[in-house]
Design a protein around this motif. Structure first.
Motif, PDB file in Angstrom:
ATOM      1  N   MET A 335      -2.888   6.828 -10.239  1.00 20.34           N
ATOM      2  CA  MET A 335      -4.304   6.811 -10.629  1.00 20.34           C
ATOM      3  C   MET A 335      -4.475   6.562 -12.124  1.00 20.34           C
ATOM      4  O   MET A 335      -5.581   6.233 -12.571  1.00 20.34           O
ATOM      5  N   PHE A 336      -3.375   6.711 -12.888  1.00 19.25           N
ATOM      6  CA  PHE A 336      -3.497   6.613 -14.344  1.00 19.25           C
ATOM      7  C   PHE A 336      -2.527   5.615 -14.971  1.00 19.25           C
ATOM      8  O   PHE A 336      -2.677   5.284 -16.146  1.00 19.25           O
ATOM      9  N   THR A 378      -6.312   2.092  -6.497  1.00 16.44           N
ATOM     10  CA  THR A 378      -7.008   3.380  -6.497  1.00 16.44           C
ATOM     11  C   THR A 378      -7.604   3.642  -7.878  1.00 16.44           C
ATOM     12  O   THR A 378      -7.028   3.245  -8.890  1.00 16.44           O
ATOM     13  N   PRO A 379      -8.763   4.308  -7.927  1.00 16.94           N
ATOM     14  CA  PRO A 379      -9.368   4.633  -9.225  1.00 16.94           C
ATOM     15  C   PRO A 379      -8.564   5.724  -9.928  1.00 16.94           C
ATOM     16  O   PRO A 379      -7.838   6.461  -9.266  1.00 16.94           O
ATOM     17  N   PRO A 380      -8.690   5.867 -11.261  1.00 13.67           N
ATOM     18  CA  PRO A 380      -9.567   5.071 -12.127  1.00 13.67           C
ATOM     19  C   PRO A 380      -8.925   3.811 -12.698  1.00 13.67           C
ATOM     20  O   PRO A 380      -9.625   2.966 -13.237  1.00 13.67           O
ATOM     21  N   VAL A 381      -7.554   3.666 -12.600  1.00 11.88           N
ATOM     22  CA  VAL A 381      -6.921   2.482 -13.182  1.00 11.88           C
ATOM     23  C   VAL A 381      -7.060   1.291 -12.243  1.00 11.88           C
ATOM     24  O   VAL A 381      -7.772   0.344 -12.531  1.00 11.88           O
ATOM     25  N   GLY A 382      -6.406   1.337 -11.076  1.00 13.58           N
ATOM     26  CA  GLY A 382      -6.553   0.284 -10.071  1.00 13.58           C
ATOM     27  C   GLY A 382      -6.503  -1.112 -10.656  1.00 13.58           C
ATOM     28  O   GLY A 382      -7.491  -1.855 -10.610  1.00 13.58           O
ATOM     29  N   LEU A 398     -18.055  -2.754 -10.157  1.00 23.96           N
ATOM     30  CA  LEU A 398     -16.701  -2.235  -9.950  1.00 23.96           C
ATOM     31  C   LEU A 398     -16.665  -1.278  -8.761  1.00 23.96           C
ATOM     32  O   LEU A 398     -15.680  -1.246  -8.007  1.00 23.96           O
ATOM     33  N   THR A 399     -17.735  -0.513  -8.580  1.00 17.21           N
ATOM     34  CA  THR A 399     -17.786   0.429  -7.458  1.00 17.21           C
ATOM     35  C   THR A 399     -17.744  -0.297  -6.120  1.00 17.21           C
ATOM     36  O   THR A 399     -17.210   0.227  -5.139  1.00 17.21           O
ATOM     37  N   PHE A 402     -14.030  -1.055  -5.419  1.00 11.82           N
ATOM     38  CA  PHE A 402     -13.324   0.161  -5.019  1.00 11.82           C
ATOM     39  C   PHE A 402     -13.724   0.584  -3.600  1.00 11.82           C
ATOM     40  O   PHE A 402     -12.883   1.046  -2.819  1.00 11.82           O
TER      41      PHE A 402
END
Length: 435
Positions: A335-336, A378-382, A398-399, A402
Motif C-alpha cells: 500500500m506504500f 491498491t491504494p494509496p500508492v497503486g 482517481l477514485t 480504484f
C-alpha cells in the motif's frame, strides 16, 4: 548495541529515507554501507561496497534485463501492441465486456514481451482506452481492466520481478520464468471471468463489440502472428533447453528488430527512442541490484533474518500460518511501496524464513510476485492505477480507477489461494523442464 538492534535501526532508517522520497537504490546503498560500517568498521564496509558493486554489474544473467526491455520497447514503438489488441478483440470482442477482455489478453501477451507492468499498462492503455470510450464502456471497467491487466507484466515471463528474485536468492531464472506461465494464464482467465460477471450484472457497463468477418479476422491474426511467434520461440526455447534465458533475451530482441524493419515499422528515430528508454530503465534496475547487493551483507551480519525466523516460530502459527503473516505484511507494505522496492528490500529477510518452513523457493517466488502485483493496484500508492489514470486523462477521477480494480483484486486473491492450495500450478512446468 547488539547487531539485531543495529539492524532494526537500519530498517527504520531505510523506511524514513523512502518516505522522504529518496530513490530506493540509494536508500539501500546508504543503509547497507553505513550499517555495515557501524558493525564491522569502515575498511570492511568499503570492501563490501567495491566487491558487491562489481559482482552486481558483472552478473552475466542481468543481461536479460536490457535485452527483454529493448524487445518490449521496439515492439511498442513499432506498433505491434495494436496488432495484439486487434487480434484479442477479433477473438473475444463479441462477448460481454469483450473489449475489456481483449485488453486483458493483450496485456498478457504484451507482458511476455516487455516484462514490465508499467510498460504493459501504458502501451495497451493508449490503444484500448479510446476504443472502450468510443463504445460507451464504463470508465471504471475500462481503466480497471487495463490497470489490472498491466500487473501481468510482473508475473508472465520475462518478468523483471523474477529476474531480481533469482539474483537475490540465487535461484534459476529459467525455472522462475516457467513457474510464472500457468499462474499468468490462470490470472488472465480469472480477470476475464471477473469482467464477464461484472458485465452480466451491469450489461451497459461493457456492451459486446461487433462480430468481424472471417477474412478480417484472418488478416488481423496474420498481423499479430510474428510477435506471438517471437514470444513462443523465446519462452519455448528456454523450456526445451535449446538456449538459456540470456540467449533467449538476445534472440527475441534481434528477431523483433528484424521483423519491425522488414515491415517498415521502425525508423531510425523510433529505434533511437527505444534504445534510450532501454538504457534509462536498465540503469535504474542495475542501480537497484547494486543497492540490494550492498544491503544484503548488512542484514546478514545483523542476523535479522534469523531473528525474524525465530520470532515467527515462537508464535506457533505453523508453516501456513507464518506464510499468511508474511503475505499480510506484503499486502500492507504494498500500500506504500512500489513492487521492485518491496521485492529487493524484503526478499533477503523473508527468504531464509521460507526455506526454514520447508516451502519450495520457486513456488514462493510466484506467491511473492502475485502479492506484489496486488500492491500495484491498491491504494494509496497503486502505481498502475496512477499510470492508467495518466493515460486516460484528467476527466477520469482517481477514485473511479480504484473502484474499477476492485473486482480484479478479488480475482487475484482467488488466484493466490488456488496457487497456495495447489502449488503444482506454479511448480509443474519447472519440474517437467528439469525433470
Amino acid at each position: 548495541m547488539t547487531p539485531v538492534v543495529i539492524g532494526l535501526i537500519g530498517i527504520g532508517c531505510l523506511f524514513v529515507l523512502l518516505i522522504l522520497r529518496t530513490p530506493v537504490a540509494f536508500a539501500m546503498l546508504a543503509v547497507g554501507f553505513f550499517g555495515y560500517w557501524g558493525i564491522e568498521g569502515w575498511r570492511s564496509a568499503g570492501g563490501v561496497l567495491l566487491t558487491e558493486t562489481y559482482s552486481a554489474v558483472g552478473n552475466y544473467n542481468l543481461i536479460i534485463v536490457p535485452m527483454f526491455v529493448l524487445l518490449g520497447n521496439i515492439a511498442g514503438v513499432a506498433g505491434f501492441s495494436r496488432g495484439l489488441y486487434d487480434a484479442a478483440f477479433a477473438w473475444v470482442g463479441r462477448l460481454k465486456g469483450g473489449l475489456a477482455s481483449a485488453s486483458v489478453i493483450g496485456c498478457a501477451i504484451f507482458a511476455a514481451v516487455s516484462g514490465s507492468s508499467v510498460a504493459t499498462a501504458v502501451t495497451l492503455g493508449r490503444v484500448a482506452l479510446p476504443e472502450m470510450k468510443r463504445l460507451g464502456y464504463a470508465q471504471s471497467l475500462s481503466t480497471g481492466s487495463i490497470a489490472a491487466g498491466g500487473t501481468l507484466g510482473f508475473l508472465i515471463p520475462p518478468s523483471t520481478g523474477f529476474v531480481l528474485y533469482a539474483i537475490l536468492t540465487e535461484e534459476s531464472i529459467g525455472r522462475l520464468f516457467m513457474a510464472g506461465i500457468l499462474p499468468g494464464i490462470l490470472m488472465t482467465l480469472l480477470f476475464m471471468g471477473a469482467i464477464w460477471i461484472f458485465c452480466t450484472l451491469n450489461p451497459e457497463a461493457g456492451p459486446p463489440g461487433e462480430k468481424l468477418p472471417r477474412s478480417e479476422r484472418k488478416r488481423i491474426y496474420g498481423d499479430a502472428f510474428p510477435l506471438i511467434a517471437i514470444i513462443v520461440i523465446s519462452i519455448g526455447g528456454i523450456y526445451t533447453g535449446i538456449f538459456t534465458p540470456v540467449e533467449a533475451s538476445g534472440i527475441g530482441a534481434a528477431l523483433v528488430i528484424l521483423v519491425a524493419i522488414a515491415r517498415r515499422r521502425l525508423s531510425f528515430a523510433d529505434f533511437r527512442e527505444a534504445v534510450l528508454e532501454t538504457l534509462s530503465t536498465s540503469a535504474m534496475l542495475y542501480t537497484i541490484v547494486i543497492g540490494a547487493n550492498v544491503l544484503n551483507p548488512f542484514f546478514a551480519v545483523t542476523r535479522i533474518p534469523a531473528a525474524l525466523g525465530e520470532g515467527l516460530g515462537a508464535l506457533g502459527f505453523g508453516a501456513y500460518g507464518t506464510l499468511l503473516v508474511i503475505i499480510l505484511a506484503y499486502i500492507v507494505l504494498g500500500m506504500f511501496m512500489d513492487g521492485l522496492s518491496m521485492l529487493v528490500i524484503t526478499i533477503p529477510i523473508v527468504y531464509p524464513v521460507i526455506l526454514s518452513l520447508g516451502f519450495d523457493p520457486i513456488w514462493f517466488g510466484v506467491v511473492a510476485v502475485i502479492v506484489i502485483e496486488m500492491g500495484m493496484i491498491t491504494p494509496p500508492v497503486g502505481l498502475n492505477v496512477f499510470v492508467v489514470r495518466g493515460v486516460a486523462g484528467d476527466d477520469v477521477p482517481l477514485t473511479t480507477v480504484f473502484r474499477g480494480v476492485f473486482p480484479f483484486l478479488l480475482a487475484m486473491i482467488l488466484g493466490l489461494l488456488l496457487i497456495i492450495v495447489f502449488p503444482g500450478i506454479a511448480t509443474f512446468l519447472p519440474n517437467t523442464m528439469f525433470g
